[in-house]
Design an enzyme around this catalytic site. Sequence first.
Site, PDB file in Angstrom:
ATOM      1  N   CYS A   1      10.583   8.712  -2.217  1.00 23.10           N
ATOM      2  CA  CYS A   1      10.943   9.788  -1.201  1.00 23.10           C
ATOM      3  C   CYS A   1      10.604  11.127  -1.956  1.00 23.10           C
ATOM      4  CB  CYS A   1      12.449   9.996  -1.192  1.00 23.10           C
ATOM      5  SG  CYS A   1      13.275  11.469  -0.399  1.00 23.10           S
TER       6      CYS A   1
ATOM      7  N   HIS B   1       6.225   4.464  12.494  1.00 21.61           N
ATOM      8  CA  HIS B   1       6.606   4.403  11.179  1.00 21.61           C
ATOM      9  C   HIS B   1       7.833   5.398  10.858  1.00 21.61           C
ATOM     10  CE1 HIS B   1       4.802   4.168   6.688  1.00 21.61           C
ATOM     11  NE2 HIS B   1       5.733   5.237   6.712  1.00 21.61           N
TER      12      HIS B   1
ATOM     13  N   ARG C   1       0.744  -1.271   0.067  1.00 18.19           N
ATOM     14  CA  ARG C   1      -0.023   0.013   0.112  1.00 18.19           C
ATOM     15  C   ARG C   1       0.949   1.356  -0.160  1.00 18.19           C
ATOM     16  NH1 ARG C   1      -0.898   4.776   1.572  1.00 18.19           N
ATOM     17  NH2 ARG C   1      -0.455   4.475   3.795  1.00 18.19           N
ATOM     18  N   ASP C   2       1.559   1.495   0.974  1.00 20.45           N
ATOM     19  CA  ASP C   2       2.313   2.905   1.063  1.00 20.45           C
ATOM     20  C   ASP C   2       3.281   2.947   0.279  1.00 20.45           C
ATOM     21  OD1 ASP C   2       3.443   5.169   1.987  1.00 20.45           O
ATOM     22  OD2 ASP C   2       3.891   4.580   4.233  1.00 20.45           O
TER      23      ASP C   2
ATOM     24  N   ASN D   1      10.281   5.071   2.997  1.00 19.24           N
ATOM     25  CA  ASN D   1      10.028   4.039   4.012  1.00 19.24           C
ATOM     26  C   ASN D   1      11.174   3.554   4.392  1.00 19.24           C
ATOM     27  OD1 ASN D   1       7.371   4.127   4.558  1.00 19.24           O
ATOM     28  ND2 ASN D   1       6.844   3.410   2.420  1.00 19.24           N
TER      29      ASN D   1
ATOM     30  N   HIS E   1      10.737   6.847   8.176  1.00 17.81           N
ATOM     31  CA  HIS E   1      11.249   6.856   6.914  1.00 17.81           C
ATOM     32  C   HIS E   1      12.876   7.066   7.010  1.00 17.81           C
ATOM     33  CE1 HIS E   1       7.912   8.163   4.137  1.00 17.81           C
ATOM     34  NE2 HIS E   1       7.462   7.170   5.093  1.00 17.81           N
TER      35      HIS E   1
END
Lengths: 302, 302
Positions: free
Chosen positions: A239, A206, A15-16, A248, A208
């Site tokens: 990014c 979460h 998804r992300d 991520n 990055h």
Amino acid sequence: MQLPEKVSIREVGPRDGLQNEDPVATADKVRLLDALSGTGLRRIEAVSFVHPKAIPQMADADQVWAAAKPNPDVRYSALVPNLRGARRALEAGFREIEVVVSASDTHNRRNINRSTEESLDDLAELIAALHDGGASAEVIVATTFGCPYEGDVDPARVAGIVDRVLADGADRVAFGDTTGMATPRRVIDVVDRVRGAHPDVPLLLHFHNTRGAALANILTALQLGVTEFDASVGGLGGCPYAPGASGNVATEEVVHMLHDMGVDTGVDLSALIDVAREAERIVGRELPSGVLRAGPRVPGLG
Amino acid sequence: MQLPEKVSIREVGPRDGLQNEDPVATADKVRLLDALSGTGLRRIEAVSFVHPKAIPQMADADQVWAAAKPNPDVRYSALVPNLRGARRALEAGFREIEVVVSASDTHNRRNINRSTEESLDDLAELIAALHDGGASAEVIVATTFGCPYEGDVDPARVAGIVDRVLADGADRVAFGDTTGMATPRRVIDVVDRVRGAHPDVPLLLHFHNTRGAALANILTALQLGVTEFDASVGGLGGCPYAPGASGNVATEEVVHMLHDMGVDTGVDLSALIDVAREAERIVGRELPSGVLRAGPRVPGLG
């Protein structure tokens, strides 16, 4: 160094990750999802139910999910932006559903043209609808560790948002480092504050890897007792700043470090690296994962 | 989280960085060195005195150093492989000199066709020669956290090497994560062991970001009280595995995280990022530094 024995990783690549890559074929999405389901990962964010004009990458969410072969040992979740998305997610059978609000007012306005406060009002309604449909509701607080427009975000503001969404019935909270602005100090500030007020609420982080600190942030959170993290296979998700740069944190980098430290994730690292290689093929670009490039530090890290 | 107030970073881009890139012009090396000397960095590894056939990238070490404009506030060091290199370094005026031995016998043999034990005998002679020349001798223990040929390296073996070189007069020790195999657990294992036996010996750590864990490893070392780290501007120095992948941890990523955590480095981050951009121009490839790509998390991080 005190660390938890087990960590629960939620894989967000399908998804992300894919939502922030150039669109890929439905069949590739299904293949990625099914491959991840066989790696020992126990949680996967599968799709989002968003407007296809806003996010064409997820236009086929219903088809992807219908074609996937869910593993009964895996918890799958979906992200929804509104009531319409919530209805689609519930109809598709999801019972773990995520909604988002940004801690930064400017970021929230630029994303969805609503203030944080207005979004919180919407979330109250959304959480109720999810519960009515038999699903749990996780609220993801974006820009928790900093905002690209506003800069630092006051942890008190984040804590206030948590108070509000929990009062409105949220089952879980997650904190998104949307543009990679977290450092260990920011992690401590937020986690201490939220845990102090709500010691028993499930809390997920979460990160990055935009500025290289993702694993340092995870290490910090582990020392604070946090046991739930998002990560994206291969570092899928790009990014906001530059092609080739990191978004991520890569799932295999997280698993690699944790396993070498004796922290159990349930994941078969070697199988996961195979999937990262497949993810790289699917998106057709080199993914920013060191463990994918270099392999595990020693064979058989599990 | 207990952290030191100050950290001393040794910039290794001009030597370790450029030695592992395609050769660049002498004038570019001098420009890089001089630019770094103006960033607030207080230690720079400037050159190595090695055989030009073995390492053509450093064939002009004498010319580079002769043309550079040393900043009196900066400590410059040079690396030497043997007595011949030591004489050249001493003649060039260096008074901080590094020598290397690999903790892994296989790695040491593949590098210089000598066993670790044989190299330790050589080092004893080399340390004495450096002292005779008025210089201090730092012994860098390569593959401290793992060897690409042998796998795990026993911290007891590393500790034994430290005992030996200190007995032979070494003034300082450094531990190299030569192929990025360190994790926080490995850092704790080595630092605890060495510190336990030699609490007062200056100790420096050199991490590669090959598998994404460099800042997590530095964070771990900071919590153990370590205050000296190598880093390479822009992440100069590539990677043994793949073009574009990470080798040396980028100085600006280290400084960025430390400053946001309130740890002083003396470095002007903005000036350092300018030098990283120049380094990228000099080597003609994109360097693997997130902070170079994305900029600091907020302006004015110092």
